[in-house]
Design a protein around this motif. Structure first.
Motif, short mmCIF file in Angstrom:
data_model
loop_
_atom_site.label_atom_id
_atom_site.label_comp_id
_atom_site.label_asym_id
_atom_site.label_seq_id
_atom_site.Cartn_x
_atom_site.Cartn_y
_atom_site.Cartn_z
N ASP A 93 -17.26 -65.95 -38.25
CA ASP A 93 -18.27 -64.64 -37.90
C ASP A 93 -17.20 -63.50 -38.18
OD1 ASP A 93 -19.67 -62.63 -37.43
OD2 ASP A 93 -20.35 -63.23 -35.37
N VAL A 94 -17.27 -62.59 -39.40
CA VAL A 94 -16.45 -61.80 -39.68
C VAL A 94 -16.16 -60.59 -38.60
CG1 VAL A 94 -15.99 -59.76 -41.18
CG2 VAL A 94 -16.49 -62.16 -42.29
N ARG A 95 -17.52 -60.50 -37.87
CA ARG A 95 -17.28 -59.51 -36.99
C ARG A 95 -16.40 -59.72 -35.70
NH1 ARG A 95 -23.97 -59.48 -36.23
NH2 ARG A 95 -23.33 -61.61 -36.16
N SER A 96 -16.36 -61.13 -35.38
CA SER A 96 -15.26 -61.33 -34.63
C SER A 96 -13.89 -61.20 -34.81
CB SER A 96 -15.79 -63.03 -34.12
OG SER A 96 -15.28 -64.00 -35.04
N LEU A 97 -13.65 -60.94 -36.03
CA LEU A 97 -12.09 -60.93 -36.49
C LEU A 97 -11.29 -59.57 -35.84
CD1 LEU A 97 -12.26 -61.99 -40.25
CD2 LEU A 97 -11.40 -63.06 -38.41
N PRO A 98 -10.18 -59.62 -35.76
CA PRO A 98 -9.51 -58.31 -35.17
C PRO A 98 -9.96 -57.24 -36.11
CG PRO A 98 -7.87 -60.36 -35.07
CD PRO A 98 -9.09 -60.58 -36.17
N ALA A 99 -9.78 -55.89 -35.39
CA ALA A 99 -9.89 -54.91 -36.34
C ALA A 99 -9.33 -54.74 -37.48
CB ALA A 99 -9.93 -53.35 -35.18
N TYR A 100 -7.96 -55.15 -37.36
CA TYR A 100 -6.89 -55.05 -38.37
C TYR A 100 -7.06 -55.84 -39.59
CZ TYR A 100 -4.74 -53.24 -34.15
OH TYR A 100 -4.24 -52.38 -33.06
N SER A 101 -8.13 -56.58 -39.58
CA SER A 101 -8.39 -57.69 -40.61
C SER A 101 -9.95 -57.81 -40.85
CB SER A 101 -7.91 -59.26 -40.49
OG SER A 101 -8.34 -59.63 -39.54
N ARG A 102 -10.71 -57.19 -40.06
CA ARG A 102 -12.30 -57.53 -40.02
C ARG A 102 -13.04 -56.89 -41.35
NH1 ARG A 102 -14.03 -54.46 -35.27
NH2 ARG A 102 -13.02 -56.20 -34.33
N ASN A 103 -12.43 -55.44 -41.92
CA ASN A 103 -13.09 -55.02 -43.00
C ASN A 103 -12.20 -55.21 -44.27
OD1 ASN A 103 -15.05 -54.03 -41.21
ND2 ASN A 103 -14.00 -52.25 -40.95
N LEU A 104 -13.15 -54.69 -45.50
CA LEU A 104 -12.02 -55.06 -46.71
C LEU A 104 -10.86 -54.12 -46.81
CD1 LEU A 104 -15.24 -55.17 -49.06
CD2 LEU A 104 -13.52 -57.11 -48.51
N LYS A 105 -9.80 -54.55 -47.47
CA LYS A 105 -8.56 -53.75 -48.03
C LYS A 105 -8.31 -54.28 -49.31
CE LYS A 105 -6.34 -53.45 -43.42
NZ LYS A 105 -7.02 -54.58 -42.49
N ILE A 106 -8.46 -53.49 -50.07
CA ILE A 106 -8.45 -53.41 -51.76
C ILE A 106 -7.26 -52.73 -52.28
CG2 ILE A 106 -9.91 -53.54 -53.89
CD1 ILE A 106 -12.24 -53.34 -51.91
N TYR A 107 -6.61 -53.24 -53.26
CA TYR A 107 -5.78 -52.63 -54.01
C TYR A 107 -6.53 -51.65 -54.88
CZ TYR A 107 -2.06 -55.94 -52.52
OH TYR A 107 -1.16 -56.76 -51.68
N LEU A 108 -5.68 -50.51 -55.60
CA LEU A 108 -6.43 -49.67 -56.50
C LEU A 108 -6.73 -50.52 -57.83
CD1 LEU A 108 -7.82 -47.16 -57.41
CD2 LEU A 108 -5.14 -46.38 -57.87
N ASP A 109 -5.62 -51.14 -58.17
CA ASP A 109 -5.68 -51.84 -59.42
C ASP A 109 -4.44 -53.05 -59.42
OD1 ASP A 109 -3.09 -50.44 -60.06
OD2 ASP A 109 -4.21 -49.07 -61.69
N LYS A 110 -4.15 -53.66 -60.86
CA LYS A 110 -3.23 -54.69 -60.77
C LYS A 110 -1.65 -53.94 -60.58
CE LYS A 110 -4.96 -56.40 -64.73
NZ LYS A 110 -4.95 -57.03 -65.75
#
Length: 318
Positions: A93-110
């Motif tokens: 359950d993604v909602r049970s993950l720690p706040a530091y990894s719960r939501n998406l973190k994305i690079y701008l580009d390659k």
């Protein structure tokens, strides 16, 4: 709350550096800030950006961000939903993950991903007084922090009369640009990174135009990462290929000519250009920075410093 983040020009490599405003705020304030909220809505940071020149020469700095468009906004939302469902199939359950990894973190580009461990993945400058409190100020760059960019995985296989090779393919995410492929063998294709916006456009099964193709029209690559993530099965690949054939049906209206590349939706755009001279060493502008991600490109190897003063944050428009 410390709203102003200073990035030193000395940390630029090849006259450029990448900014992640959410990461910079988290380092400066010892508190989590998000690119994407818990509902999958991309966040836009409203920033006053200021170039502080050296006074020795004229300096120009271009600031590039993702476009604040309907396409990018919905690409992030769809990926958020697919990620949650994919983890749910694995019993997480993604909602049970720690706040530091719960939501998406994305690079701008390659390019951003390629410099993830280097100085030009810019970190904020920290101004600290000396221990003897003589009034002098020390300037240091924050140490690299535990900012884990999102990884995903789906099933990949070699197509034939039977799937003889099956493996799990894991990869990181970029917001703009294109996918970064690993070496393929036959139809066996894996990724180093997946472009969220490109995967979304492919998943929508839009026809693109390629002047080099014999027919002028080409199908967006199928099966694509978003489709595979949502299906995560070998039969899902077959369904995706069936869908790609259905995609060849022309729309009941005029399409673009073969001279149009049709890649604008995947390109970063120029959000601002700051210019200093030997007489005027400062220049500033107010810009919107989707997901807090920006590329800074300088006309010189050391542009002095670029400050991001965060004025607010809101849901991305588009």
């Amino acid at each position: 709350m410390q709203n102003t983040i200073t990035y030193l020009g000395a940390n630029f490599a090849n006259s450029k550096g990448y900014v992640d405003v959410a990461r910079g705020l988290a380092i400066a304030n010892r508190k989590m800030y998000d690119q994407v909220n818990a509902k999958g809505v991309a966040q836009t940071y409203i920033c006053e950006v200021e170039l502080v020149g050296t006074g020795n020469e004229a300096i120009g700095v271009g600031i590039y961000t993702a476009p604040e468009s309907w396409t990018v906004k919905n690409a992030v939302k769809r990926l958020h939903i697919a990620r949650a469902k994919s983890f749910e199939k694995a019993g997480i359950d993604v909602r049970s993950l720690p706040a530091y990894s719960r939501n998406l973190k994305i690079y701008l580009d390659k390019g951003h991903r390629a410099c993830a461990g280097s100085d030009n993945n810019l970190r904020p400058a920290l101004y600290t007084p000396t221990q003897d409190q003589t009034g002098s100020i020390g300037i240091t760059t924050a140490t690299d922090s535990a900012w884990l960019y999102t990884r995903l995985a789906h099933t990949s296989g070699v197509e034939g009369d039977a799937y003889t090779t099956v493996t799990g393919d894991d990869y990181e995410l970029t917001l703009m640009g294109s996918h970064d492929f690993q070496a393929s063998s036959g139809t066996y294709q894996t990724y180093d990174s997946v472009c969220v916006t490109q995967a979304y456009l492919e998943h929508r099964r839009n026809k693109s135009v390629n002047a080099a193709a014999s027919t002028g029209d080409v199908i967006q690559e199928e099966p694509n990462p978003l489709t595979l993530l949502m299906n995560d099965s070998l039969s899902g690949q077959e369904k995706a290929e069936i869908g790609s054939q259905m995609q060849l049906v022309d729309p009941p209206y005029q399409t673009a000519s073969g001279s149009w590349a049709g890649t604008d939706a995947l390109d970063i755009h120029n959000a601002s250009f700051l210019q200093s001279t030997t007489q005027y060493v400062r220049d500033r502008d107010v810009i919107r920075v989707p997901l807090g991600l920006a590329l800074l490109v300088s006309s010189t190897s050391n542009p002095g410093a670029v400050r991001f003063h965060v004025m607010g944050m809101e849901d991305m428009q588009g």
